[in-house]
Design a protein around this motif. Structure first.
Motif, mmCIF file in Angstrom:
data_model
loop_
_atom_site.group_PDB
_atom_site.id
_atom_site.type_symbol
_atom_site.label_atom_id
_atom_site.label_comp_id
_atom_site.label_asym_id
_atom_site.label_seq_id
_atom_site.Cartn_x
_atom_site.Cartn_y
_atom_site.Cartn_z
ATOM 1 N N GLN A 272 23.307 30.839 -20.486
ATOM 2 C CA GLN A 272 22.289 29.504 -19.236
ATOM 3 C C GLN A 272 21.296 30.088 -18.868
ATOM 4 O OE1 GLN A 272 24.368 28.716 -16.514
ATOM 5 N NE2 GLN A 272 26.166 29.167 -17.854
ATOM 6 N N ALA A 273 20.173 29.798 -20.549
ATOM 7 C CA ALA A 273 18.669 29.636 -19.489
ATOM 8 C C ALA A 273 18.319 28.250 -20.272
ATOM 9 C CB ALA A 273 18.230 29.915 -21.640
ATOM 10 N N GLU A 274 19.006 27.323 -19.716
ATOM 11 C CA GLU A 274 18.455 26.022 -19.329
ATOM 12 C C GLU A 274 18.499 25.883 -17.308
ATOM 13 O OE1 GLU A 274 20.154 22.893 -21.098
ATOM 14 O OE2 GLU A 274 20.108 23.792 -22.353
ATOM 15 N N SER A 275 19.359 26.485 -17.096
ATOM 16 C CA SER A 275 19.659 26.444 -15.376
ATOM 17 C C SER A 275 18.592 27.418 -15.672
ATOM 18 C CB SER A 275 20.764 27.234 -15.621
ATOM 19 O OG SER A 275 21.749 26.044 -16.091
ATOM 20 N N ILE A 276 18.732 28.533 -15.882
ATOM 21 C CA ILE A 276 17.585 30.038 -15.005
ATOM 22 C C ILE A 276 16.040 29.170 -15.234
ATOM 23 C CG2 ILE A 276 16.196 31.736 -15.819
ATOM 24 C CD1 ILE A 276 19.128 32.704 -16.557
ATOM 25 N N ASN A 277 16.009 28.535 -15.862
ATOM 26 C CA ASN A 277 14.270 27.873 -16.579
ATOM 27 C C ASN A 277 13.518 27.167 -15.510
ATOM 28 O OD1 ASN A 277 13.524 29.569 -18.557
ATOM 29 N ND2 ASN A 277 14.010 28.450 -20.384
ATOM 30 N N GLU A 278 14.641 26.517 -15.082
ATOM 31 C CA GLU A 278 15.124 25.308 -14.420
ATOM 32 C C GLU A 278 14.640 25.537 -12.781
ATOM 33 O OE1 GLU A 278 18.029 22.298 -14.609
ATOM 34 O OE2 GLU A 278 17.674 21.589 -16.798
ATOM 35 N N ALA A 279 15.074 27.183 -11.991
ATOM 36 C CA ALA A 279 15.271 27.308 -10.611
ATOM 37 C C ALA A 279 14.372 28.168 -10.730
ATOM 38 C CB ALA A 279 16.899 28.145 -10.778
ATOM 39 N N ALA A 280 14.104 29.097 -11.507
ATOM 40 C CA ALA A 280 12.771 30.236 -12.074
ATOM 41 C C ALA A 280 11.986 30.540 -12.333
ATOM 42 C CB ALA A 280 14.053 31.702 -12.448
ATOM 43 N N ASN A 281 10.702 30.467 -11.783
ATOM 44 C CA ASN A 281 9.542 30.410 -13.022
ATOM 45 C C ASN A 281 9.160 32.434 -13.016
ATOM 46 O OD1 ASN A 281 6.750 30.980 -13.442
ATOM 47 N ND2 ASN A 281 5.971 29.540 -11.400
ATOM 48 N N LEU A 282 9.815 32.537 -14.019
ATOM 49 C CA LEU A 282 9.820 33.611 -15.067
ATOM 50 C C LEU A 282 8.696 34.615 -14.701
ATOM 51 C CD1 LEU A 282 12.828 33.508 -17.259
ATOM 52 C CD2 LEU A 282 13.136 34.367 -14.551
ATOM 53 N N GLY A 283 7.693 33.674 -15.158
ATOM 54 C CA GLY A 283 6.367 33.927 -16.113
ATOM 55 C C GLY A 283 6.051 34.546 -14.570
ATOM 56 N N ARG A 284 5.749 33.840 -13.155
ATOM 57 C CA ARG A 284 5.438 34.642 -11.915
ATOM 58 C C ARG A 284 5.618 35.820 -11.730
ATOM 59 N NH1 ARG A 284 6.624 34.388 -6.715
ATOM 60 N NH2 ARG A 284 7.803 32.690 -7.083
ATOM 61 N N TRP A 285 7.651 35.864 -11.802
ATOM 62 C CA TRP A 285 8.066 37.199 -12.100
ATOM 63 C C TRP A 285 7.579 38.462 -12.221
ATOM 64 C CZ3 TRP A 285 13.751 35.107 -10.751
ATOM 65 C CH2 TRP A 285 13.720 33.630 -9.340
ATOM 66 N N ARG A 286 7.387 37.253 -13.850
ATOM 67 C CA ARG A 286 6.950 38.851 -14.461
ATOM 68 C C ARG A 286 5.498 39.761 -14.112
ATOM 69 N NH1 ARG A 286 9.178 35.770 -18.652
ATOM 70 N NH2 ARG A 286 6.869 34.466 -19.033
ATOM 71 N N ARG A 287 4.818 38.995 -13.623
ATOM 72 C CA ARG A 287 3.637 39.577 -13.275
ATOM 73 C C ARG A 287 3.434 39.847 -11.631
ATOM 74 N NH1 ARG A 287 2.363 34.278 -14.903
ATOM 75 N NH2 ARG A 287 2.208 33.438 -12.716
ATOM 76 N N SER A 288 5.122 39.726 -11.085
ATOM 77 C CA SER A 288 5.413 40.885 -10.469
ATOM 78 C C SER A 288 5.769 42.106 -10.145
ATOM 79 C CB SER A 288 6.277 40.173 -9.291
ATOM 80 O OG SER A 288 4.812 38.476 -8.514
#
Length: 424
Positions: A75-91
């Motif tokens: 599901q990596a493709e769907s996750i990358n399209e739906a979420a900004n993981l870089g910003r979430w990691r900073r939070s």
């Protein structure tokens, strides 16, 4: 098992169930919402913590976790399209060991060679489009058959589709969506696009290599039309053959014969000269025949003699000696005409009886008659001419001369009438 152990086991099952439910929610949604993605990551955090405090997890539970992790990676493709993981990691500052928070980087690592695949795609597409650009105009001459048109259009359409996917953002989104519908993972889409580009390039190369064979097909149809008297169709087919393979001297020779049958002598002469430039020395005979029809017997004699200097095959040499004798008859050079026609007869009689033409005997009879030769030779040639009349009457060249001369006479008698479009 202690009560405490039972509670831990229950917690592990609960964490697994939560993780599975969160994954299923993403799997069912074509465009998952960010909160759904966050629920998956949080559920995996809980599962990781629960596994950490479970002393001896059951093998079945571990296998289930592995299977669910595989589903998460899918599901990596769907996750990358739906979420900004870089910003979430900073939070949230997750540890590096929590790989699920870094799934976008894992996917990026797997696609680090995409630039190379895209470069190869561009190279293939440039090659393909250049070949199509050079090939396509060649099919606009004599009309394109259904098969050729469909193949060319489908090939061009596929090229534009893949090219759009390589060069434009909208095209990339369209191609990605198309490949996604075909169940091709995003991480393999660059490779698949390159493969399609390579297939198109190879098919364009194959089409280009097959042009001489296709040209031969059109030429054969043109010759068949010529024999049937369908001169317009013959011309179209031969024009198409020449467009596909312009270096083939035979095609120009046949095209000249069609022009000659249409009494377009200037065009026929140009076609024969082009064939001659391509080392098709049979054109000397045809150029001489044109000059003969124009009653330029000096030029006709020169063409026939040049042909004899360059041609070795008996079939064409026979025609050249025969036509040279016919021309010399017109110039009243009877002695030379007799010598030329006797050589033609010798060549003709070396052939199998069914392949002999016999027309040279008739011309020799005319020469002997004009030269007031001895009666015995005259009667011999007259008899041989009569014996072979049926054969040479079916001869293409005899048919050519008689009908062309008749039509020329008809045109002179009635100049207001256009020449017929078919041979009589």
């Amino acid at each position: 098992m202690t009560i405490s152990d039972g509670k831990i086991t229950s917690d592990l099952d609960s964490a697994i169930n939560r993780y599975e439910a969160a994954l299923s929610a993403i799997n069912k949604a074509s465009n998952p919402q960010p909160e759904k993605v966050l629920e998956v990551l949080a559920a995996r955090d809980v599962l990781s913590a629960t596994l950490g405090r479970t002393p001896q997890p059951a093998p079945e539970s571990l296998i289930t976790v592995l299977q669910l992790d595989d589903r998460l990676k899918e599901q990596a493709e769907s996750i990358n399209e739906a979420a900004n993981l870089g910003r979430w990691r900073r939070s949230f500052n997750p540890p590096q060991a929590a790989w699920w928070w870094y799934i976008d980087e894992l996917q990026t690592a797997s696609k680090q060679w995409d630039w190379l695949w895209e470069l190869l795609s561009v190279a293939c597409l440039v090659t393909t489009t250049s070949f199509i650009a050079s090939i396509q105009p060649r099919f606009a001459v004599g009309g394109v058959g259904i098969t050729e048109a469909f193949g060319m259009l489908s090939h061009s359409g596929l090229t534009l589709l893949v090219a759009g996917g390589s060069f434009t953002k909208g095209g990339q989104q369209f191609v990605q969506g198309l490949l996604k519908n075909l169940k091709i993972p995003l991480k393999y889409q660059s490779e698949v696009t390159t493969g399609l580009s390579a297939i198109m390039m190879l098919s364009a190369l194959a089409l280009n290599a097959s042009l001489p064979l296709l040209a031969k097909y059109y030429s054969q149809n043109g010759q068949k039309n010529l024999h049937q008297g369908l001169l317009e169709q013959a011309g179209n087919n031969l024009d198409q053959a020449i467009a596909l393979d312009p270096q083939n001297a035979d095609f120009h020779l046949y095209r000249g014969e069609v022009y000659e049958a249409l009494l377009k002598f200037d065009d026929a002469q140009t076609a024969y000269q082009t064939a001659l430039a391509g080392n098709k020395y049979k054109a000397f005979n045809n150029l001489g025949r044109l000059a003969f029809l124009k009653k330029d017997y000096t030029l006709a004699e020169m063409m026939f003699r040049l042909g004899l200097e360059n041609i070795q095959t008996d079939e064409v040499k026979y025609k050249l000696y025969k036509n040279l004798g016919w021309t010399l008859l017109q110039k009243k050079s009877y002695s030379e005409a007799i010598d030329s026609l006797k050589i033609a007869i010798d060549i003709d009689e070396k052939q199998a009886p069914e392949n002999r033409e016999g027309l040279a005997h008739c011309i020799l009879f005319e020469v002997l008659q004009a030269a007031k030769s001895d009666t015995e030779s005259l009667e011999t040639e007259k008899q041989k001419c009569a014996e072979n009349r049926e054969k040479f009457a079916a001869s293409r060249e005899f048919d050519w001369y008689t009908h062309t001369l008749q039509r020329l006479g008809a045109i002179k008698a009635a100049p207001q009438q256009p020449p017929p479009t078919q041979k009589p």
